[in-house]
Enzyme design. Structure first.
Site, PDB file in Angstrom:
ATOM      1  N   GLU A 116      -3.997 -19.320 -28.881  1.00  0.00           N
ATOM      2  CA  GLU A 116      -3.079 -18.373 -29.852  1.00  0.00           C
ATOM      3  C   GLU A 116      -2.883 -18.993 -30.312  1.00  0.00           C
ATOM      4  O   GLU A 116      -1.764 -18.376 -31.446  1.00  0.00           O
ATOM      5  CB  GLU A 116      -1.909 -18.602 -28.363  1.00  0.00           C
ATOM      6  CG  GLU A 116      -2.370 -18.475 -26.992  1.00  0.00           C
ATOM      7  CD  GLU A 116      -3.203 -16.806 -26.660  1.00  0.00           C
ATOM      8  OE1 GLU A 116      -3.141 -15.860 -27.345  1.00  0.00           O
ATOM      9  OE2 GLU A 116      -2.733 -16.188 -25.834  1.00  0.00           O
ATOM     10  N   HIS A 139       5.158 -19.669 -26.658  1.00  0.00           N
ATOM     11  CA  HIS A 139       4.798 -18.649 -26.188  1.00  0.00           C
ATOM     12  C   HIS A 139       4.769 -18.832 -24.813  1.00  0.00           C
ATOM     13  O   HIS A 139       4.449 -20.678 -24.873  1.00  0.00           O
ATOM     14  CB  HIS A 139       3.722 -18.214 -26.281  1.00  0.00           C
ATOM     15  CG  HIS A 139       2.490 -17.359 -25.158  1.00  0.00           C
ATOM     16  ND1 HIS A 139       3.277 -16.285 -24.876  1.00  0.00           N
ATOM     17  CD2 HIS A 139       2.127 -17.784 -24.579  1.00  0.00           C
ATOM     18  CE1 HIS A 139       2.372 -16.732 -23.897  1.00  0.00           C
ATOM     19  NE2 HIS A 139       1.725 -16.939 -23.721  1.00  0.00           N
ATOM     20  N   HIS A 141       5.684 -18.163 -19.825  1.00  0.00           N
ATOM     21  CA  HIS A 141       6.329 -16.881 -19.212  1.00  0.00           C
ATOM     22  C   HIS A 141       6.257 -17.120 -18.029  1.00  0.00           C
ATOM     23  O   HIS A 141       6.054 -17.360 -16.941  1.00  0.00           O
ATOM     24  CB  HIS A 141       3.951 -17.737 -18.175  1.00  0.00           C
ATOM     25  CG  HIS A 141       2.869 -17.924 -18.591  1.00  0.00           C
ATOM     26  ND1 HIS A 141       1.883 -18.694 -18.112  1.00  0.00           N
ATOM     27  CD2 HIS A 141       2.107 -16.733 -20.246  1.00  0.00           C
ATOM     28  CE1 HIS A 141       0.694 -18.365 -19.389  1.00  0.00           C
ATOM     29  NE2 HIS A 141       0.985 -17.733 -20.607  1.00  0.00           N
ATOM     30  N   GLU A 169      26.554 -11.437 -22.546  1.00  0.00           N
ATOM     31  CA  GLU A 169      26.078 -12.703 -23.982  1.00  0.00           C
ATOM     32  C   GLU A 169      24.813 -12.003 -24.122  1.00  0.00           C
ATOM     33  O   GLU A 169      24.660 -12.552 -25.848  1.00  0.00           O
ATOM     34  CB  GLU A 169      25.576 -13.730 -23.269  1.00  0.00           C
ATOM     35  CG  GLU A 169      27.123 -14.063 -23.670  1.00  0.00           C
ATOM     36  CD  GLU A 169      27.988 -14.862 -24.581  1.00  0.00           C
ATOM     37  OE1 GLU A 169      26.999 -16.122 -24.091  1.00  0.00           O
ATOM     38  OE2 GLU A 169      28.963 -14.917 -24.313  1.00  0.00           O
ATOM     39  N   HIS A 210       1.654 -10.689 -18.731  1.00  0.00           N
ATOM     40  CA  HIS A 210       1.466 -12.345 -19.716  1.00  0.00           C
ATOM     41  C   HIS A 210       2.395 -13.017 -19.843  1.00  0.00           C
ATOM     42  O   HIS A 210       2.643 -14.259 -18.891  1.00  0.00           O
ATOM     43  CB  HIS A 210       0.237 -11.894 -20.813  1.00  0.00           C
ATOM     44  CG  HIS A 210      -0.107 -13.529 -21.224  1.00  0.00           C
ATOM     45  ND1 HIS A 210      -1.532 -13.409 -21.692  1.00  0.00           N
ATOM     46  CD2 HIS A 210       0.554 -14.314 -21.335  1.00  0.00           C
ATOM     47  CE1 HIS A 210      -1.446 -14.805 -21.826  1.00  0.00           C
ATOM     48  NE2 HIS A 210      -0.501 -15.545 -22.055  1.00  0.00           N
TER      49      HIS A 210
HETATM   50  O1  2HA Z   1      -3.178 -21.262 -23.603  1.00  0.00           O
HETATM   51  O2  2HA Z   1      -0.633 -19.019 -21.670  1.00  0.00           O
HETATM   52  O3  2HA Z   1      -1.825 -17.381 -23.942  1.00  0.00           O
HETATM   53  C1  2HA Z   1      -2.495 -20.855 -22.403  1.00  0.00           C
HETATM   54  C2  2HA Z   1      -1.335 -19.557 -23.052  1.00  0.00           C
HETATM   55  C3  2HA Z   1      -2.353 -18.621 -22.898  1.00  0.00           C
HETATM   56 ZN    ZN Z   2      -0.278 -17.049 -22.267  1.00  0.00          ZN
END
Ligand code: 2HA
Ligand code: ZN
Length: 271
Positions: A116, A139, A141, A169, A210
């Site tokens: 990414e 980033h 999940h 909050e 995602h």
């Molecule tokens: O590399 O989360 O979006 C793992 C990820 C890709």
């Molecule tokens: Zn990801």
């Protein structure tokens, strides 16, 4: 030369990746972090003339020329960062108007930066224009935010308002709200460009089905942003199927604006 494993930014990065894993946000190789560093921060720890590898980035980002990034590796597991930082993390210097990343340290098994990387670098460039103090793009999940993208409209105003209503909050922590991208193919320049565009107006960008992107001035602030949004999503997922008897009203949110000297995103609250 000082030991880079004792550098404050390295310790902070390792702790953050570990903490994110422990929150269940980064299964397997899920998630990635990039932390921008000044040359003066890195110089005491590394020979900056010794380039291990030159990696084409596949995009242009002139704003980032000469910047250094501590970044997680592609295919690497957050769970393992604390045990082998020199394999799971790397430090790159961006050159040639963003087209080249020079590996100065890390990725010891021949690895490379996160898949990414485009979304990270383009988001850094976008956030630096809004806030010159921005240093982090993150980033991951988070379970409930992801779940929410299956059952809630992806309309940004509605998505934001729901999160704001879930904990008092929230509006204080992210008054600009969260932006949302529909499902897109990850790891591409296209999703990178779309994310960076969304980063112009908010530090949080949800990737439907995602995960989420966060940006901030340091790892703690960025982690805290995602943590707060994820907490709100968790509450939503607990109550969404139940009759709602109470909520935080727009009037109450205006009181929060006054109390905490923040301004909610234009048009997101009733007057
Ligand atoms: O590399 O989360 O979006 C793992 C990820 C890709
Ligand atoms: Zn990801």
């Amino acid at each position: 030369m000082k030991n880079i494993l004792e550098a404050p930014f390295m310790i902070d990065m390792i702790r953050t990746a570990t903490n994110m894993y422990n929150h269940g946000w980064d299964e397997r190789n899920g998630g990635n972090i990039s932390l921008m560093l000044e040359e003066a921060e890195v110089a005491p720890y590394l020979d900056l003339d010794s380039v291990k590898l030159k990696i084409p980035t596949g995009f242009t980002a002139p704003e980032l020329d000469g910047k250094y990034f501590l970044v997680t590796g592609t295919g690497k597991y957050f769970k393992n960062v604390q045990y082998a930082p020199e394999t799971n993390l790397g430090i790159v210097r961006i050159t040639a108007y963003g087209e080249l990343a020079e590996l100065i340290w890390g990725f010891n098994d021949g690895g490379s930066f996160t898949s990414e990387f485009p979304a990270h670098m383009m988001s850094h460039a976008a956030r630096l224009k809004v806030n010159p103090e921005n240093r982090v793009v993150m980033h991951c999940h988070p379970t409930n935010l992801l779940a929410m993208t299956y059952v809630h409209t992806l309309d940004e105003r509605e998505f934001t308002r729901t999160l704001w209503q879930m904990c008092t909050e929230c509006i204080v922590v992210f008054p600009e709200g969260v932006n949302v991208l529909p499902w897109m193919l990850c790891g591409t320049n296209e999703i990178g460009e779309a994310t960076a565009e969304k980063m112009q107006t908010a530090r949080l960008v949800v990737w439907a089905q995602h995960g989420i992107y966060g940006a901030g001035k340091d790892l703690d602030e960025t982690f805290g942003l995602i943590e707060t949004a994820e907490k709100a999503a968790e509450i939503y997922m607990k109550i969404a199927h139940l009759p709602r008897l109470n909520t935080i009203t727009d009037e109450q949110m205006h009181l929060l604006e006054q109390r905490f000297h923040i301004k909610a995103r234009e048009g997101y609250l009733a007057e």
